[in-house]
Scaffold this motif. Structure first.
Motif, PDB file in Angstrom:
ATOM      1  N   UNK A 393      59.016 -17.565  -0.893  1.00 55.49           N
ATOM      2  CA  UNK A 393      59.425 -17.012   0.399  1.00 55.49           C
ATOM      3  C   UNK A 393      60.949 -17.053   0.521  1.00 55.49           C
ATOM      4  N   UNK A 394      61.517 -18.195   0.135  1.00 49.54           N
ATOM      5  CA  UNK A 394      62.972 -18.302   0.181  1.00 49.54           C
ATOM      6  C   UNK A 394      63.605 -17.225  -0.677  1.00 49.54           C
ATOM      7  N   UNK A 395      63.029 -17.045  -1.859  1.00 50.68           N
ATOM      8  CA  UNK A 395      63.577 -16.035  -2.764  1.00 50.68           C
ATOM      9  C   UNK A 395      63.510 -14.642  -2.153  1.00 50.68           C
ATOM     10  N   UNK A 396      62.355 -14.312  -1.607  1.00 46.32           N
ATOM     11  CA  UNK A 396      62.180 -12.958  -1.073  1.00 46.32           C
ATOM     12  C   UNK A 396      63.133 -12.705   0.093  1.00 46.32           C
ATOM     13  N   UNK A 397      63.226 -13.692   1.002  1.00 47.43           N
ATOM     14  CA  UNK A 397      64.101 -13.472   2.151  1.00 47.43           C
ATOM     15  C   UNK A 397      65.560 -13.430   1.716  1.00 47.43           C
ATOM     16  N   UNK A 398      65.908 -14.315   0.771  1.00 47.01           N
ATOM     17  CA  UNK A 398      67.289 -14.335   0.294  1.00 47.01           C
ATOM     18  C   UNK A 398      67.618 -12.998  -0.375  1.00 47.01           C
ATOM     19  N   UNK A 399      66.639 -12.465  -1.099  1.00 47.52           N
ATOM     20  CA  UNK A 399      66.879 -11.201  -1.783  1.00 47.52           C
ATOM     21  C   UNK A 399      67.176 -10.091  -0.785  1.00 47.52           C
ATOM     22  N   UNK A 400      66.496 -10.130   0.388  1.00 46.46           N
ATOM     23  CA  UNK A 400      66.779  -9.121   1.405  1.00 46.46           C
ATOM     24  C   UNK A 400      68.237  -9.220   1.842  1.00 46.46           C
ATOM     25  N   UNK A 401      68.697 -10.464   2.078  1.00 46.21           N
ATOM     26  CA  UNK A 401      70.088 -10.652   2.458  1.00 46.21           C
ATOM     27  C   UNK A 401      71.015 -10.190   1.356  1.00 46.21           C
ATOM     28  N   UNK A 402      70.657 -10.498   0.126  1.00 45.29           N
ATOM     29  CA  UNK A 402      71.481 -10.119  -1.020  1.00 45.29           C
ATOM     30  C   UNK A 402      71.632  -8.605  -1.109  1.00 45.29           C
ATOM     31  N   UNK A 403      70.495  -7.911  -1.013  1.00 48.68           N
ATOM     32  CA  UNK A 403      70.553  -6.456  -1.102  1.00 48.68           C
ATOM     33  C   UNK A 403      71.338  -5.871   0.074  1.00 48.68           C
ATOM     34  N   UNK A 404      71.245  -6.574   1.217  1.00 45.71           N
ATOM     35  CA  UNK A 404      71.989  -6.080   2.382  1.00 45.71           C
ATOM     36  C   UNK A 404      73.481  -6.244   2.173  1.00 45.71           C
ATOM     37  N   UNK A 405      73.895  -7.379   1.634  1.00 44.17           N
ATOM     38  CA  UNK A 405      75.342  -7.610   1.556  1.00 44.17           C
ATOM     39  C   UNK A 405      75.975  -6.752   0.474  1.00 44.17           C
ATOM     40  N   UNK A 406      75.262  -6.494  -0.634  1.00 46.84           N
ATOM     41  CA  UNK A 406      75.900  -5.647  -1.638  1.00 46.84           C
ATOM     42  C   UNK A 406      75.858  -4.177  -1.216  1.00 46.84           C
ATOM     43  N   UNK A 407      75.086  -3.896  -0.186  1.00 51.78           N
ATOM     44  CA  UNK A 407      75.150  -2.553   0.379  1.00 51.78           C
ATOM     45  C   UNK A 407      74.245  -1.548  -0.302  1.00 51.78           C
ATOM     46  N   UNK A 408      73.071  -1.998  -0.673  1.00 52.19           N
ATOM     47  CA  UNK A 408      72.117  -1.069  -1.264  1.00 52.19           C
ATOM     48  C   UNK A 408      71.364  -0.348  -0.143  1.00 52.19           C
ATOM     49  N   UNK A 409      71.283   0.977  -0.191  1.00 52.78           N
ATOM     50  CA  UNK A 409      70.497   1.640   0.841  1.00 52.78           C
ATOM     51  C   UNK A 409      69.021   1.310   0.628  1.00 52.78           C
ATOM     52  N   UNK A 410      68.252   1.187   1.677  1.00 53.49           N
ATOM     53  CA  UNK A 410      68.582   1.334   3.101  1.00 53.49           C
ATOM     54  C   UNK A 410      68.794  -0.003   3.790  1.00 53.49           C
ATOM     55  N   UNK A 411      69.247  -1.011   3.062  1.00 56.03           N
ATOM     56  CA  UNK A 411      69.438  -2.315   3.716  1.00 56.03           C
ATOM     57  C   UNK A 411      70.644  -2.270   4.651  1.00 56.03           C
ATOM     58  N   UNK A 412      70.713  -3.304   5.532  1.00 55.21           N
ATOM     59  CA  UNK A 412      71.628  -3.221   6.674  1.00 55.21           C
ATOM     60  C   UNK A 412      73.077  -3.027   6.257  1.00 55.21           C
ATOM     61  N   UNK A 413      73.509  -3.777   5.231  1.00 56.05           N
ATOM     62  CA  UNK A 413      74.914  -3.738   4.871  1.00 56.05           C
ATOM     63  C   UNK A 413      75.374  -2.366   4.422  1.00 56.05           C
ATOM     64  N   UNK A 414      74.486  -1.596   3.864  1.00 60.75           N
ATOM     65  CA  UNK A 414      74.848  -0.272   3.375  1.00 60.75           C
ATOM     66  C   UNK A 414      75.435   0.583   4.483  1.00 60.75           C
TER      67      UNK A 414
END
Lengths: 647, 99
Positions: A393-414
């Motif tokens: 669970x930690x991994x999955x949630x962290x991965x969401x944050x990771x994808x968001x910060x590097x700016x992969x669409x459609x995650x938030x940071x993008x």
């Protein structure tokens, strides 16, 4: 008065109906903190429940107010002012305690109370074994109250109260584990560095009062377009200094890395999602001041651009997972500063990045806390590895944050970061190209260090300490993580939908200038950004993934890595610029006080004492000599009388 | 007889008394010298009363005698108690009250 100026005139309507509840937003967590502080050990059993109830209650009120605000039609009527009482009524001067709820403060209220509530719930699990959990919640509630006061204040003086309040709460919480000398030192450092910034804000408030005779937002903003440009530039630079201190921007960035000594929920709430973004809030809120001073805005841009690179480079070198995230926070706030420095086009984009960052960075901090919780509070990533399987669970949630910060669409940071890069390029001219390329470079480095963090923590060989038994955290911790992960995924998309946030924020931060010609077509730029990000990820894959990570930190590294491991000599700069001159100043003052002031006073006393010591030698104790004295005196008197009589 | 001679006598007596106070060590003798000075002054007062034909000086002389008598009582008592505790009547030995 030109049309542009008249359009910027700010006025607030008085609170009515549901908006009369605004004060409860601040009052509830403040009251809860007071109860928890004062009731002592008696509330140990239920303290944490009260501690989470307060921000949740504020969140509910915040939601009600938010929807009530949306329910109103656009324009001026969305800026509502609740007058509470007159704090300092002196003659015609009034320092009021009154709260402003407008689009900008309402999104901040939702961020603070929403993310804050999630982190409070998480803390129940994270601080479960700590004997001082009640005090922890008391201080967290104090922070929430102060932060809400900061964003809800309708004048700079009240804002300053909140500003100092969050500084105090930050100090208390960084040094929460009082028995750790490193934590105490870090807390002190954070406090002192923040003081440098606070000096800027206090001077700004004084300058406002001297120039405009008021420090209410309306008064200052409406007078800004007519003020002297030199004054406005000074004001802008002072506010920027304040923002640098609170938001850990170059040159006042060094405290944030040490602030990671505090408990992880503190890092998530204060040093990632909310308090450190107060500087961005301050500048976005003060946009009428920056609108009239191009120089101050350029300074903001430069600070943001420098910090985003510096933070990213530092993030590449540290092995402490929390410090990497802290460096990343610095860098991301650099993006926000850059955005708000770009001016009317990008205030809303900066705030948007602030909101998405609040979600994904808090999410990742909670993830890091969860990893530490499972690994006996180990923070060295070289001691992690292969945790993806153990902590799914930690991994999955962290991965969401990771994808968001590097700016992969459609995650938030993008949505938010891409917009900032685009806005930087659209600035036009050499300035636009330089800022745009820096922002692009920052995106690449961000992708590198976050991938490095992911790989070192969740993949590769297991380099655990012998007594480590990693396990998934309890659901009271994973629940908030999942919530924030969802936020990291959808927040950007929701905020950008139909440019809703931009339109919503218009009354607060001014109307966005209609998009003109793009320097680079948005689609092309997005592709370029994605290529750069892919390059960063690829570099991490090439350097970190292919070969096993050494448990010991390698020593044969480049000069840049050495520098980055020492946070690019931020401490050395601090020491040279603030600490040494400060020490010399205090030494000079001590010398002046000791030798000058004390010397005069003590010297006077010594002269009197010394002469008395000599004078009392005349008291010999021999009656004859006294008699002689009397005789002599009588003779002198008689002689004097004779002289006067006959002369 | 001219009253001036009384004045010369009192001046001589006063000088003898003052010299005695300054040079003698025995408290009793010093005390006697003080009495001598007082009486010299009394003589002066009375003489001037005579010269001026008024009684003021004589009245003051009576006052001085009364005060001197009281002073003798107190002074001799002090000298006695000092002598008892120190076995000495020297004014130089009683020099505790100093710097």
């Amino acid at each position: 008065m030109s049309p542009a100026v008249s359009a910027a005139t700010t006025s607030y309507v008085h609170a009515s109906g549901v908006f009369n509840l605004t004060f409860l937003l601040v009052l509830i967590p403040a009251a809860s903190a007071a109860v928890l502080f004062l009731s002592g050990r008696r509330s140990n059993a239920w303290g944490h429940l009260l501690g989470i109830a307060a921000p949740i209650a504020s969140f509910v009120i915040g939601l009600v107010l938010f929807f009530a605000l949306i329910g109103r039609d656009g324009g001026q009527s969305r800026q509502i002012d609740q007058f509470l009482y007159s704090w300092v009524p002196v003659g015609s001067f009034h320092a009021n305690v009154s709260l402003l709820i407008d689009p900008l403060s309402s999104v901040f209220v939702l961020l603070i109370t929403g993310v804050g509530s999630a982190i409070h719930v998480y803390s129940i699990g994270y601080m479960g074994h700590d004997p001082d959990r009640r005090r922890f919640f008391a201080e967290m509630n104090l922070f929430v109250a102060a932060m809400l006061l900061l964003v809800l204040a309708d004048n700079y003086l009240l804002l300053y109260v909140g500003w100092e309040g969050v500084g105090l709460a930050s100090y208390l919480l960084i040094g929460f584990w009082t028995y750790k000398p490193s934590a105490a030192v870090a807390a002190k450092k954070a406090f002192l560095v923040n003081r440098v910034g606070d000096l800027g804000l206090s001077f700004a408030v004084m300058l406002m009062f001297a120039t405009f005779g008021t420090f209410t937002f309306t008064g200052v903003f409406n007078a800004s377009p007519h003020a002297q440009s030199g004054t406005m530039t000074a004001l802008g630079l002072l506010l920027l200094l304040a923002a640098c201190g609170k938001s850990a921007q170059v040159p006042l960035q060094s405290w944030l890395l040490d602030a990671m000594e505090g408990p992880t929920p503190v890092s998530a709430l204060i040093h990632a999602a909310t308090m450190v973004t107060a500087g961005v809030y301050l500048i976005a809120r003060s946009h009428p001041i920056y609108d009239v001073s191009v120089d101050a805005r350029t300074a903001v841009e430069v600070v943001g651009a420098v910090t985003l690179v510096v933070g990213a480079i530092i993030g590449c070198a540290y092995d402490d997972i929390k410090k990497v995230l802290a460096a990343s926070t610095m860098s991301q706030i650099g993006y926000m500063m850059l955005a708000v420095g770009l001016g009317p086009t990008a205030y809303a984009i900066g705030i948007m990045h602030l909101l998405t960052h609040g979600f994904f960075k808090a999410n990742m901090f909670l993830g890091a806390g969860s990893v530490m919780h499972g690994m006996n509070d180990e923070v060295n990533m070289r001691r992690y590895g292969g945790l993806a399987k153990v902590m799914p669970v930690t991994f999955a949630t962290f991965a969401c944050g990771y994808l968001a910060i590097i700016g992969l669409p459609p995650f938030a940071g993008f949505f938010s970061k891409d917009k900032i890069i685009e806005a930087a390029f659209d600035k036009g001219g050499a300035e636009g190209w330089i800022l745009g390329l820096i922002a692009l470079l920052g995106a690449g480095i961000t992708a590198f260090y976050m991938s490095r963090l992911m790989i070192m923590t969740f993949f590769g060989n297991r380099r655990w300490a012998r007594d480590a038994h990693p396990h998934e955290s309890p659901s009271v911790m994973t629940g908030p993580m999942i919530l924030l992960a969802i936020g990291s995924v959808v927040a950007g998309f929701l905020l950008v939908l139909g440019a809703s946030l931009q339109h919503f924020l218009t009354p607060s931060v001014g109307k966005s200038v209609e998009e003109g010609a793009h320097t680079i077509a948005p689609l092309v730029l997005t592709l370029i950004t994605l290529v750069v990000v892919a390059g960063g990820v690829g570099a991490a894959w090439w350097l970190v993934w292919r070969k096993p990570v050494p448990v010991e930190q390698p020593l044969n590294v480049t000069q840049l890595t050495w520098a980055a491991r020492r946070s690019l000599y931020g401490d050395a700069v601090n020491e040279a610029v603030f600490m040494r001159p400060g020490a010399y100043l205090t030494r000079a003052l001590v010398f002046f006080d000791g030798r000058g002031v004390d010397g005069f006073v003590n010297g006077l006393a010594a002269v009197v004492g010394g002469s008395s010591a000599r004078a009392r030698r005349m008291q010999t104790g021999f009656a004859r000599s006294y008699a002689l004295g009397i005789l002599g005196g009588a003779l002198v008197l008689t002689a004097a009388l004779l002289v006067v009589r006959t002369g | 007889m001219s009253p001036d001679y009384y004045l010369y006598l009192s001046a001589v007596l006063f000088t003898i008394g003052a010299t005695g106070v300054l040079v003698r060590r025995n408290a009793i003798v010093v005390f006697m010298c003080i009495e001598l000075m007082l009486n010299a002054v009394n003589l002066t007062l009375v003489t001037f009363a005579r010269i001026n034909g008024s009684l003021d000086g004589q009245i003051i002389a009576f006052f001085v005698m009364v005060v001197a008598a009281a002073e003798v009582v107190v002074g001799l008592a002090i000298i006695m108690s000092i002598f008892r505790s120190r076995r000495s009547a020297s004014v130089d030995d009683a020099n505790l009250l100093k710097y």
